[in-house]
Design a protein around this motif. Structure first.
Motif, PDB file in Angstrom:
ATOM      1  N   VAL A   1      32.635  48.061  57.202  1.00 47.69           N
ATOM      2  CA  VAL A   1      31.431  48.635  57.517  1.00 47.69           C
ATOM      3  C   VAL A   1      30.505  47.424  57.767  1.00 47.69           C
ATOM      4  O   VAL A   1      29.789  47.501  58.867  1.00 47.69           O
ATOM      5  CB  VAL A   1      30.937  49.840  56.757  1.00 47.69           C
TER       6      VAL A   1
ATOM      7  N   GLU B   1      30.705  44.289  57.882  1.00 50.55           N
ATOM      8  CA  GLU B   1      30.760  43.487  58.940  1.00 50.55           C
ATOM      9  C   GLU B   1      30.490  43.845  60.428  1.00 50.55           C
ATOM     10  O   GLU B   1      30.123  43.533  61.045  1.00 50.55           O
ATOM     11  CB  GLU B   1      32.597  43.111  58.943  1.00 50.55           C
ATOM     12  N   ARG B   2      31.385  45.038  60.634  1.00 52.67           N
ATOM     13  CA  ARG B   2      31.129  45.690  62.191  1.00 52.67           C
ATOM     14  C   ARG B   2      29.609  46.126  62.258  1.00 52.67           C
ATOM     15  O   ARG B   2      29.018  45.988  63.376  1.00 52.67           O
ATOM     16  CB  ARG B   2      31.775  47.157  61.957  1.00 52.67           C
ATOM     17  N   GLY B   3      28.795  46.342  61.092  1.00 51.29           N
ATOM     18  CA  GLY B   3      27.627  47.028  61.449  1.00 51.29           C
ATOM     19  C   GLY B   3      26.524  45.677  61.298  1.00 51.29           C
ATOM     20  O   GLY B   3      25.189  45.644  61.249  1.00 51.29           O
ATOM     21  N   GLU B   4      26.949  44.453  60.742  1.00 47.98           N
ATOM     22  CA  GLU B   4      26.405  43.260  60.726  1.00 47.98           C
ATOM     23  C   GLU B   4      25.094  43.766  59.727  1.00 47.98           C
ATOM     24  O   GLU B   4      24.087  43.010  59.690  1.00 47.98           O
ATOM     25  CB  GLU B   4      25.753  42.570  62.017  1.00 47.98           C
TER      26      GLU B   4
ATOM     27  N   ALA C   1      25.120  48.953  53.852  1.00 46.68           N
ATOM     28  CA  ALA C   1      26.218  49.486  54.633  1.00 46.68           C
ATOM     29  C   ALA C   1      26.575  50.761  53.895  1.00 46.68           C
ATOM     30  O   ALA C   1      26.750  52.027  54.779  1.00 46.68           O
ATOM     31  CB  ALA C   1      27.364  48.438  54.389  1.00 46.68           C
TER      32      ALA C   1
ATOM     33  N   TRP D   1      24.394  51.789  66.365  1.00 41.42           N
ATOM     34  CA  TRP D   1      25.076  50.635  65.878  1.00 41.42           C
ATOM     35  C   TRP D   1      25.748  51.332  64.528  1.00 41.42           C
ATOM     36  O   TRP D   1      26.809  51.017  64.249  1.00 41.42           O
ATOM     37  CB  TRP D   1      24.014  49.636  65.714  1.00 41.42           C
ATOM     38  N   ASP D   2      24.916  51.822  63.675  1.00 42.51           N
ATOM     39  CA  ASP D   2      25.394  52.493  62.359  1.00 42.51           C
ATOM     40  C   ASP D   2      26.409  53.235  62.568  1.00 42.51           C
ATOM     41  O   ASP D   2      27.520  53.188  61.926  1.00 42.51           O
ATOM     42  CB  ASP D   2      24.363  53.352  61.754  1.00 42.51           C
TER      43      ASP D   2
ATOM     44  N   SER E   1      28.629  53.648  65.213  1.00 42.11           N
ATOM     45  CA  SER E   1      29.727  52.990  65.728  1.00 42.11           C
ATOM     46  C   SER E   1      30.529  52.312  64.590  1.00 42.11           C
ATOM     47  O   SER E   1      31.700  52.268  64.714  1.00 42.11           O
ATOM     48  CB  SER E   1      29.124  52.238  66.844  1.00 42.11           C
ATOM     49  N   ALA E   2      29.525  51.538  63.708  1.00 36.08           N
ATOM     50  CA  ALA E   2      30.140  50.516  62.759  1.00 36.08           C
ATOM     51  C   ALA E   2      31.073  51.404  61.562  1.00 36.08           C
ATOM     52  O   ALA E   2      32.136  51.551  61.234  1.00 36.08           O
ATOM     53  CB  ALA E   2      29.211  49.995  61.816  1.00 36.08           C
TER      54      ALA E   2
ATOM     55  N   THR F   1      35.305  52.399  61.645  1.00 39.43           N
ATOM     56  CA  THR F   1      36.073  52.040  60.420  1.00 39.43           C
ATOM     57  C   THR F   1      36.716  53.444  59.839  1.00 39.43           C
ATOM     58  O   THR F   1      38.041  53.148  59.640  1.00 39.43           O
ATOM     59  CB  THR F   1      35.017  51.624  59.170  1.00 39.43           C
TER      60      THR F   1
END
Length: 131
Positions: free
Chosen positions: A12, A14-17, A24, A92-93, A95-96, A100
């Motif tokens: 999470v 990584e994907r959400g930076e 996260a 963004w949140d 999607s991340a 996952t």
């Protein structure tokens, strides 16, 4: 197979930076609580079994929802629950976290999850379905 808590949060993050795992985790808790309100029965139980225990409990004890929210309202609800969020950061949140979750669920379970949700959630999970 259940994902370990650290591995789940690291995906999470990584994907959400996100800058940190606690950031996260905050987003994951909100999105999973909202998702849990939309799933029922075996599908929710099976997904919970594939998530780390504390996230499984959030999914199984969700925020209450009178009806399944369409994807755009799900995003707005996320904005309302994450401090400082905007519709863009919430997208963004979501999607991340949901991508996952989709990885943890696998294709068969994800297909069952999508059957319980209004049209358009396939995009939130990062798995566009053919029309």
């Amino acid at each position: 197979m259940t994902l370990r808590r650290e591995a789940f949060l690291e995906h999470v993050r990584e994907r959400g930076e996100y800058d940190s795992l606690p950031e996260a985790e905050r987003a994951a808790r909100v999105v999973l609580a909202l998702l849990g309100a939309h799933l029922v029965g075996e599908v929710r139980a099976e997904l919970a079994a594939r998530l780390p225990e504390d996230f499984a409990l959030i999914l199984l004890n969700p925020l209450q929802s009178r009806e399944p929210l369409p994807p755009e309202r799900f995003l707005r609800a996320t904005v309302a629950w994450i401090e400082g969020a905007t519709e863009q950061t919430a997208a963004w949140d979501v999607s991340a976290i949901l991508s996952t979750v989709a990885d943890a669920a696998g294709d068969n379970l994800l297909g069952q999850i999508l059957l319980q949700l209004p049209a358009g959630y396939d995009l939130l999970f990062g798995r566009p379905q053919p029309a």
